[in-house]
Design a protein around this motif. Sequence first.
Motif, PDB file in Angstrom:
ATOM      1  N   GLN A 167      -0.432   5.165   5.274  1.00 50.21           N
ATOM      2  CA  GLN A 167      -1.969   5.605   4.767  1.00 50.21           C
ATOM      3  C   GLN A 167      -2.307   4.207   6.067  1.00 50.21           C
ATOM      4  O   GLN A 167      -0.986   2.898   6.282  1.00 50.21           O
ATOM      5  CB  GLN A 167      -1.989   5.175   4.209  1.00 50.21           C
ATOM      6  N   SER A 168      -3.783   4.441   5.928  1.00 46.82           N
ATOM      7  CA  SER A 168      -4.205   3.169   6.545  1.00 46.82           C
ATOM      8  C   SER A 168      -4.755   1.928   5.493  1.00 46.82           C
ATOM      9  O   SER A 168      -3.906   1.757   4.025  1.00 46.82           O
ATOM     10  CB  SER A 168      -6.094   2.978   6.502  1.00 46.82           C
ATOM     11  N   PRO A 169      -4.198   0.760   6.240  1.00 45.65           N
ATOM     12  CA  PRO A 169      -4.044  -0.763   5.790  1.00 45.65           C
ATOM     13  C   PRO A 169      -5.201  -0.983   4.297  1.00 45.65           C
ATOM     14  O   PRO A 169      -4.160  -1.494   3.610  1.00 45.65           O
ATOM     15  CB  PRO A 169      -4.178  -1.763   6.754  1.00 45.65           C
ATOM     16  N   GLU A 170      -6.089  -0.929   4.596  1.00 48.43           N
ATOM     17  CA  GLU A 170      -7.576  -0.727   3.738  1.00 48.43           C
ATOM     18  C   GLU A 170      -6.817   0.689   2.568  1.00 48.43           C
ATOM     19  O   GLU A 170      -6.798  -0.211   1.015  1.00 48.43           O
ATOM     20  CB  GLU A 170      -8.993   0.196   4.081  1.00 48.43           C
ATOM     21  N   LYS A 171      -6.308   2.067   2.590  1.00 48.30           N
ATOM     22  CA  LYS A 171      -5.726   2.353   1.313  1.00 48.30           C
ATOM     23  C   LYS A 171      -4.682   1.734   0.419  1.00 48.30           C
ATOM     24  O   LYS A 171      -4.667   1.582  -0.315  1.00 48.30           O
ATOM     25  CB  LYS A 171      -6.046   3.959   2.551  1.00 48.30           C
ATOM     26  N   VAL A 172      -3.676   1.025   1.168  1.00 46.13           N
ATOM     27  CA  VAL A 172      -2.253   0.726   0.802  1.00 46.13           C
ATOM     28  C   VAL A 172      -2.271  -0.434   0.223  1.00 46.13           C
ATOM     29  O   VAL A 172      -2.470  -0.530  -1.155  1.00 46.13           O
ATOM     30  CB  VAL A 172      -1.651  -0.331   2.451  1.00 46.13           C
ATOM     31  N   PHE A 173      -4.002  -1.087   0.727  1.00 43.56           N
ATOM     32  CA  PHE A 173      -4.286  -2.581  -0.784  1.00 43.56           C
ATOM     33  C   PHE A 173      -4.908  -1.969  -1.580  1.00 43.56           C
ATOM     34  O   PHE A 173      -4.570  -2.738  -2.506  1.00 43.56           O
ATOM     35  CB  PHE A 173      -5.580  -2.853   0.152  1.00 43.56           C
ATOM     36  N   GLU A 174      -5.404  -0.588  -1.027  1.00 50.00           N
ATOM     37  CA  GLU A 174      -6.562  -0.544  -2.843  1.00 50.00           C
ATOM     38  C   GLU A 174      -5.340   0.067  -3.805  1.00 50.00           C
ATOM     39  O   GLU A 174      -5.572  -0.365  -4.654  1.00 50.00           O
ATOM     40  CB  GLU A 174      -7.418   0.523  -1.931  1.00 50.00           C
ATOM     41  N   ASP A 175      -4.780   1.299  -3.061  1.00 54.84           N
ATOM     42  CA  ASP A 175      -3.161   1.126  -4.062  1.00 54.84           C
ATOM     43  C   ASP A 175      -2.396   0.667  -4.814  1.00 54.84           C
ATOM     44  O   ASP A 175      -1.697   0.263  -6.182  1.00 54.84           O
ATOM     45  CB  ASP A 175      -2.378   2.109  -3.630  1.00 54.84           C
ATOM     46  N   PHE A 180      -2.239  -3.544  -9.698  1.00 61.52           N
ATOM     47  CA  PHE A 180      -2.869  -4.555 -10.464  1.00 61.52           C
ATOM     48  C   PHE A 180      -3.139  -5.872 -11.576  1.00 61.52           C
ATOM     49  O   PHE A 180      -3.198  -6.503 -12.067  1.00 61.52           O
ATOM     50  CB  PHE A 180      -1.910  -6.054  -9.480  1.00 61.52           C
ATOM     51  N   LYS A 181      -4.073  -3.725 -11.434  1.00 60.10           N
ATOM     52  CA  LYS A 181      -5.856  -4.295 -12.412  1.00 60.10           C
ATOM     53  C   LYS A 181      -4.484  -4.428 -13.433  1.00 60.10           C
ATOM     54  O   LYS A 181      -5.209  -3.770 -15.255  1.00 60.10           O
ATOM     55  CB  LYS A 181      -6.673  -3.399 -11.824  1.00 60.10           C
TER      56      LYS A 181
END
Length: 182
Positions: A167-175, A180-181
């Motif tokens: 996926q996009s880097p932004e989506k990977v970061f979100e996942d 971690f939350k």
Amino acid sequence: KQWYQRRVAITAGGKKVANTLSSGELVTDSLVIEIIEANLQSEACKLGFMLDGFPRNLVQAEKLDEYLVGQDEPLNNVVEFKVKDDILVERISGRMIHQSSGRTYHEVFAPPKVEMTDDVTGEPLMKRPDDNPTVLSRRLDIYHEQTAPLISFYEKKGILRSVDAMQSPEKVFEDISVHFKQ
């Protein structure tokens, strides 16, 4: 080899790695574990840590678990980035680095304005000698043989978090952030 020597020769353990690599040898599991344990004892890791590219095999994973349990700090998350092999080869073999700043470029995805030249300083970019399809193919074979078994090892412990890295880097970061939350 010189690139590796400059990168790892900062610590005593790093110097051992540099000497091992410069002699053409492979770094042993025991040396890698020695370096990881020394770093985990540092002040920088008191509030937590993230390991990238370690462990690479079951022996290292078992030794890491043994060490962390002994410190009463068991591992609580392992992230697997799921990417197809051919995409990894494309991503890595096109990578270019501005050595002094660490800025990265990519032939296809983020090319510099001038070929093989840093956009900020105008200095030449470098490609790691091991970032080529032949070496990457061998590294992927080793990954599938030695590292892939860690997926089931950590899955059985209930701490594996798989992320679709296609996926996009932004989506990977979100996942990743979601894991971690928790």
